[in-house]
Design a protein around this motif. Structure first.
Motif: not given
Length: 473
Positions: A55-62, A67-74, A125-128, A179-188
């Motif tokens: 859970c903690a490591g999810y947001s950094s690599p994604t 932001r691109k897929d869901l057109s999110l602002s910063l 999810s399809e939106g914020p 692990v999340s940081f590493i595989i997050g750069n490979v998986l969607s």
């Protein structure tokens, strides 16, 4: 001793708790007094810690992909990243009462259900808005796990293994983040959300095969279940009479005391343990760990060092040193490792402060990257060997069972509030003064060393009952 039925429906059918299948019963009986079941039970429980890390490591690599897929602002993505901490605060507040009312296993089931729901909402999810709801749910699960896992492991472990096994909580968290940081750069980002379901699946299945905390069962007055669970954990041929009597006598003594509430924590009897538990959480979080952890890449970049190389080195070092700390904690003791850790944190902050001072004043520019990298790596290495895990270990050891729910919740809430405050203020502090930020953290860590010397007792090698009776006399 036949142990065949689950007891959580509250119906007496022979010896009821914990649910252990026939094959598992044979394995337990084959253990011949060795703590096989303690190791297996700990493994199941720390799957919750691994889930915490995912859970903690999810947001950094994604970040870029979401932001691109869901057109999110910063700003929208920043809310998605930070709302996790607010969910964890809610989880922290409710974790103690839940674990007290439905048991440690029940609390882990609630936490797992929240994480499963959160990951599925994120995946679809399809939106914020649904994204934030899912993140809030996983944060809630994190908050409950952060309390119940170390408490459960401390309550089921024999005193000579308690430190090592409880430290596995922190080891699994940092491993999962890496692990999340590493595989997050490979998986969607959607695939990574589904990966987050795996630890909860293992945990939920494993909970059917492990005993409930014997101390919780004793507190609830379930004598036969308490003895059965303790026998399983110590082995078929182990003599549990002395340990069982010590636990039961201590529970009986505590039951004579007034019912605990929030104000009871300030009673003279409990003030020392509450001061130690909350004080260590303050030392852990206000020394700068979450600001440095969340913004490692930008720190390396600001210092002129490759953020990719720096971050990977940081992650690997964190896993290795946390493992070393787990191996040493029951040999060296909690207090020496905390003092070594605090000293290293001060040294790391001083190195980083010198690096940014040189950069700001344009003196010795060639030395800046090396000093900054040295400072950050010394800092994370020092944090990982002591300050990362040991506050949770000590918190799980020092609170008597009659105040553990409320005191543990307050300590966990303090930790999560500190995590939020540190990460929120870090960028503002760096804008004010990059080297001043690290001088401030060095000063706080120096005060933490003083607090550890004066207030924190050594807890290794003592039963929970001996330890709590001494601290709360």
């Amino acid at each position: 001793m036949a142990i065949k039925e689950d007891v959580e429906d509250g119906v007496q059918k022979g010896i009821r708790e914990p649910l252990v299948g026939e094959q598992d019963q044979q394995l337990v009986h084959a253990s011949k007094g060795h703590p096989w079941m303690v190791y297996f039970t700990t493994f199941v429980a720390v799957c919750g810690s691994y889930e915490f890390g995912t859970c903690a490591g999810y947001s950094s690599p994604t970040q870029d992909a979401i932001r691109k897929d869901l057109s999110l602002s910063l700003a929208e993505y920043s809310l998605f990243g930070s709302i996790l901490t607010f969910g964890a605060m809610i989880g922290a507040i409710t974790s103690g009462p839940i674990a007290d009312y439905i048991g440690r296993k029940g609390a882990m089931r609630v936490s797992s259900a929240s994480c499963v729901a959160g990951w599925l909402v994120i995946y679809f999810s399809e939106g914020p808005v649904p994204l934030d709801i899912g993140r809030l749910a996983t944060g809630y699960g994190m908050g409950v796990f952060s309390y119940v896992v170390p408490v459960f492991v401390a309550e089921i472990a024999p005193k000579e293994l308690r430190g090592t096994l409880t430290t596995l909580n922190q080891f699994m968290i940092v491993a999962a983040v890496s692990v999340s940081f590493i595989i997050g750069n490979v998986l969607s980002w959607r695939a990574l959300a589904l990966i987050g379901l795996i630890p909860t699946a293992v945990l939920l299945l494993g909970l059917f095969l492990i005993p409930e905390s014997p101390r919780w069962l004793a507190k609830r007055g379930r004598q036969k279940d308490f003895e059965a669970a303790l026998q399983i954990l110590r082995g078929k041929d182990a003599d549990i009479s002395e340990e069982a009597e010590e636990i039961q006598d201590y529970i009986t003594t505590l039951e004579r005391l007034p019912k605990s509430g929030l104000l009871e924590l300030f009673h003279r009897r409990y003030l020392r343990s509450v001061t130690i538990g909350i004080g260590l959480m303050v030392c852990q979080q206000f020394g700068g760990i979450n600001g440095i952890c969340f913004y490692t890449s930008s720190i390396f970049e600001l210092a002129g060092f490759s953020p990719t190389i720096g971050t990977i080195t940081y992650a690997c070092l964190q896993i290795v040193v946390t493992g070393v700390g787990a191996a040493l904690i029951d040999k060296a003791g909690r207090k020496p490792l905390l003092l070594i850790s605090g000293s290293g944190l001060v040294a790391g902050c001083v190195f980083a402060a010198v690096a940014f001072y040189l950069k700001v004043h344009e003196v010795g520019a060639a030395a800046v990257p090396a000093l900054a990298v040295t400072g950050i790596l010394v800092y994370i290495g020092a944090f990982s060997i002591g300050m990362g895990a040991i506050p949770w270990v000590v918190m799980s050891e020092i609170f008597p069972v009659n105040i553990k729910a409320i005191a543990g919740s307050v300590a966990t809430l303090t930790n999560w509030f500190g995590a939020w405050l540190c990460s929120y203020t870090f960028n503002f502090l760096m804008s004010w003064s990059s080297y001043g930020t690290f001088i401030l953290y060095a000063a706080i860590n120096a005060l933490a060393i003083l607090f550890i010397i004066v207030a924190v007792p050594e807890t290794k090698g003592k039963s929970l009952e001996q330890l709590q009776a001494a601290i709360n006399a």
